[in-house]
Write a protein that holds these residues in place. Structure first.
Motif, short mmCIF file in Angstrom:
data_model
loop_
_atom_site.label_atom_id
_atom_site.label_comp_id
_atom_site.label_asym_id
_atom_site.label_seq_id
_atom_site.Cartn_x
_atom_site.Cartn_y
_atom_site.Cartn_z
N GLY A 229 0.80 -1.22 0.00
CA GLY A 229 0.00 0.00 0.00
C GLY A 229 0.83 1.27 0.00
O GLY A 229 0.32 2.36 0.25
N GLU A 230 2.13 1.15 -0.27
CA GLU A 230 3.02 2.30 -0.27
C GLU A 230 3.18 2.83 -1.70
O GLU A 230 4.14 2.50 -2.40
CB GLU A 230 4.38 1.93 0.32
N THR A 231 2.22 3.61 -2.15
CA THR A 231 2.27 4.17 -3.49
C THR A 231 1.49 5.47 -3.53
O THR A 231 0.51 5.65 -2.80
CB THR A 231 1.69 3.19 -4.53
N TRP A 232 1.96 6.39 -4.36
CA TRP A 232 1.23 7.64 -4.59
C TRP A 232 0.29 7.52 -5.78
O TRP A 232 -0.47 8.44 -6.07
CB TRP A 232 2.23 8.79 -4.84
N ASN A 233 0.37 6.40 -6.49
CA ASN A 233 -0.45 6.20 -7.68
C ASN A 233 -1.82 5.66 -7.26
O ASN A 233 -1.95 4.48 -6.92
CB ASN A 233 0.25 5.22 -8.63
N LEU A 234 -2.83 6.50 -7.29
CA LEU A 234 -4.15 6.11 -6.82
C LEU A 234 -4.77 5.01 -7.68
O LEU A 234 -5.64 4.27 -7.22
CB LEU A 234 -5.08 7.32 -6.78
#
Length: 308
Positions: free
Chosen positions: A165-170
């Motif tokens: 869950g470590e992402t900035w891509n929604l």
């Protein structure tokens, strides 16, 4: 590769989005009975029987005590679990992230994923992975991760981030695996290794999973110690992956408490050497069966704050 989540983890000095997310999910599951849970008991047994009847294959490596097959994730979790309290340390903010990497290693051991063949050789952590065999494994978390990987092509390091869950891509936030620690623990309950209990926290009861079969954990600890002290023939790829993952997850010391100071120092030096050797996929590591996926995951582990 895009490593915002990893950079935050390695240099931020304490934050673990994956760990916090798992813990919050566990609390939510305890509060809300409507929260879906992994299959348990008779349902899980029926599912396993279905997998066997339909011919879904199993791993080609190690088995737990009494023939129970344990995944790499289960072995690492058991090393971190407090036997009587039935939970992980509240201060461990690395194990959730490490478990996502262990899922990729396990899938590669089962020949479900592999690195994409490219003319330009990237660093192992940046190599793209693809699904090479879509058959179900019979392990819910592995099959869920396999389903996600099948829909997209990304690097080993990025997939660990995405599954955590470590992402900035929604558009890719849906790849996060939820309640990983609790689901692994419930799987161990189904296999008779743990049992289910409850910790009363006044407002709600938090499920715990004390150890039910001490022999299984003792066998894992013995394998780890034998590997790190050079005893017997314990340099198989599964044991090496297990001790390296436990090292990155800050739970390896739990297996070494019975050793002398000198033995502990030698064990930590050995696991550090193993991590570097297999992360670089040396000829010796290839001979032991280390896959490129395993090398990529261990390369990510080697850059975590818990090791640096």
């Amino acid at each position: 590769m895009s490593s915002g989540g990893l950079t935050q983890r390695r240099r931020g000095g304490g934050g673990d989005a994956g760990g916090a997310g798992d813990y919050d999910d566990d609390l939510q599951a305890a509060r809300d009975p409507r929260t879906p849970a992994a299959p348990a008991g008779a349902a899980a047994a029926a599912n396993q029987a279905h997998y066997e009847q339909e011919g879904y294959d199993a791993d080609d490596d190690d088995k737990g005590a009494k023939g129970r097959k344990l995944t790499l994730m289960e072995e690492v979790l058991l090393l971190g679990y407090k036997d009587n309290e039935g939970r992980l340390s509240f201060w461990n903010d690395n194990i959730s992230y490490v478990l996502r990497g262990a899922i990729l290693i396990e899938l590669s051991f089962r020949n479900r994923i592999n690195t994409v063949k490219e003319a330009r050789k990237r660093p192992f952590a940046e190599r793209l992975i693809e699904v090479t065999d879509e058959r179900l494994t019979g392990e819910v978390l592995l099959d869920e991760a396999l389903r996600y990987i099948k829909t997209d092509v990304d690097s080993i390091g990025n997939w660990i981030d995405l599954l955590s869950g470590e992402t900035w891509n929604l558009t890719k936030i849906g790849y996060q695996l939820k309640q990983v620690r609790e689901r692994i623990a419930k799987g161990l309950v189904d296999k008779g290794v743990l049992r289910t209990d409850k910790l009363n926290l006044v407002l709600f009861d938090l499920p715990t999973h004390p150890l039910a079969d001490h022999k299984v954990k003792e066998a894992i600890i013995q394998r780890a110690v034998d590997c790190l002290l050079g005893r017997g023939n314990t340099n198989d790829r599964r044991t090496i992956a297990m001790v390296c993952a436990a090292y990155a997850a800050n739970v390896l010391e739990n297996a070494l408490v019975g050793l002398s100071h000198a033995q502990r120092e030698a064990a930590f030096q050995k696991v550090d050497d193993l991590l570097q050797e297999h992360a670089s996929l040396s000829e010796k590591s290839k001979a032991s069966g280390t896959t490129e996926v395993m090398a990529g995951v261990l390369s990510v582990y080697s850059k975590m704050d818990s090791i640096l």
